[in-house]
Write a protein that holds these residues in place. Structure first.
Motif, mmCIF file in Angstrom:
data_model
loop_
_atom_site.group_PDB
_atom_site.id
_atom_site.type_symbol
_atom_site.label_atom_id
_atom_site.label_comp_id
_atom_site.label_asym_id
_atom_site.label_seq_id
_atom_site.Cartn_x
_atom_site.Cartn_y
_atom_site.Cartn_z
ATOM 1 N N ALA A 66 33.050 28.355 34.422
ATOM 2 C CA ALA A 66 33.910 26.922 35.056
ATOM 3 C C ALA A 66 34.934 26.339 33.875
ATOM 4 N N GLY A 67 34.531 26.613 32.799
ATOM 5 C CA GLY A 67 35.452 26.131 31.642
ATOM 6 C C GLY A 67 36.855 27.014 31.994
ATOM 7 N N VAL A 68 36.835 28.241 32.355
ATOM 8 C CA VAL A 68 38.164 28.886 32.835
ATOM 9 C C VAL A 68 38.570 28.909 33.756
ATOM 10 N N GLU A 80 42.887 35.340 36.537
ATOM 11 C CA GLU A 80 43.431 36.183 35.329
ATOM 12 C C GLU A 80 42.948 35.781 33.832
ATOM 13 N N ALA A 81 42.851 34.385 33.639
ATOM 14 C CA ALA A 81 41.968 34.029 32.449
ATOM 15 C C ALA A 81 40.466 34.317 32.543
ATOM 16 N N TYR A 82 40.102 34.150 33.356
ATOM 17 C CA TYR A 82 38.593 34.592 33.830
ATOM 18 C C TYR A 82 38.191 35.978 33.605
ATOM 19 N N LEU A 83 39.236 36.809 34.155
ATOM 20 C CA LEU A 83 39.047 38.244 33.916
ATOM 21 C C LEU A 83 39.182 38.696 32.525
ATOM 22 N N LEU A 84 40.270 37.975 31.787
ATOM 23 C CA LEU A 84 40.666 38.646 30.354
ATOM 24 C C LEU A 84 39.961 37.740 29.228
ATOM 25 N N ARG A 85 38.994 36.754 29.993
ATOM 26 C CA ARG A 85 38.557 36.014 28.851
ATOM 27 C C ARG A 85 37.547 36.889 27.722
ATOM 28 N N GLU A 86 37.307 36.349 26.435
ATOM 29 C CA GLU A 86 36.516 37.184 25.643
ATOM 30 C C GLU A 86 35.008 37.446 26.064
#
Length: 189
Positions: A66-68, A80-86
């Motif tokens: 949820a944060g992303v 994209e941010a969800y898929l690329l998150r650490e």
């Protein structure tokens, strides 16, 4: 940290490392630094403690996602941010790994937080895809729930491929491929 918190955190770690069967009450107590009987003072037994640990893991996964997903950016940028998150892809997904544990899947109570979390993630992603369609970022086409399922499947499958090969490259390749398929026309190469 309270004894009950130490027990939950120890159980979470052991479930991740050993699975349900391999997580003995003795190992939990040793890892938690808790005395004999502490587990039964705070929990009805191993299943009750495992459920608390699984719920905690599921809550953390939802909060991280949820944060992303609720962050800034266009719908594509948020996916994209969800898929690329650490991620520690070689370790795997703490919720996804529970689906491979036959004892968790066979128990309706233990399986419920796993299923609810993956369902929440698919629903949230489908909503973002719909939002992108309304804004003209995503073209009409495949059902938003199917796209959301493909995103979750890419992440979970990417973990499996990375663990099997011993390299995060397989995870990264799957993510890049999915992002290329999802990219709005103005982002296509």
């Amino acid at each position: 940290m309270s004894t009950s918190e130490r027990l939950i955190e120890s159980t979470r770690a052991l479930l991740w490392e050993r699975g349900y069967v391999g997580t003995s009450p003795k190992a939990i107590l040793e890892r938690a630094g808790a005395g004999q009987g502490s587990m039964y003072h705070h929990f009805k037994g191993k299943p009750d403690l495992a459920l608390a640990a699984i719920r905690r893991t599921a809550e953390e996964m939802r909060a991280t996602a949820a944060g992303v997903l609720d962050g800034p950016g266009t719908p594509y940028e948020r996916i994209e941010a969800y898929l690329l998150r650490e991620r520690d892809v070689l370790r795997g997904c703490p919720v996804g790994r529970l689906t491979m544990d036959p004892d968790v899947i066979a128990d309706d109570a233990l399986r419920a937080p796993v299923d609810e979390t993956l369902d929440w993630l698919r629903t949230r992603l489908a909503g973002i895809v719909e939002e992108g369609r309304e804004q003209g970022e995503f073209a009409p086409g495949p059902d938003s729930e199917e796209i959301a399922a493909a995103v979750v499947a890419t992440v979970q499958g990417g973990y499996v491929l990375a663990r099997a090969s011993g390299s995060p490259a397989a995870f990264d390749a799957g993510v890049r491929g999915l992002l290329a398929l999802l990219a709005p026309q103005d982002r296509q190469p």
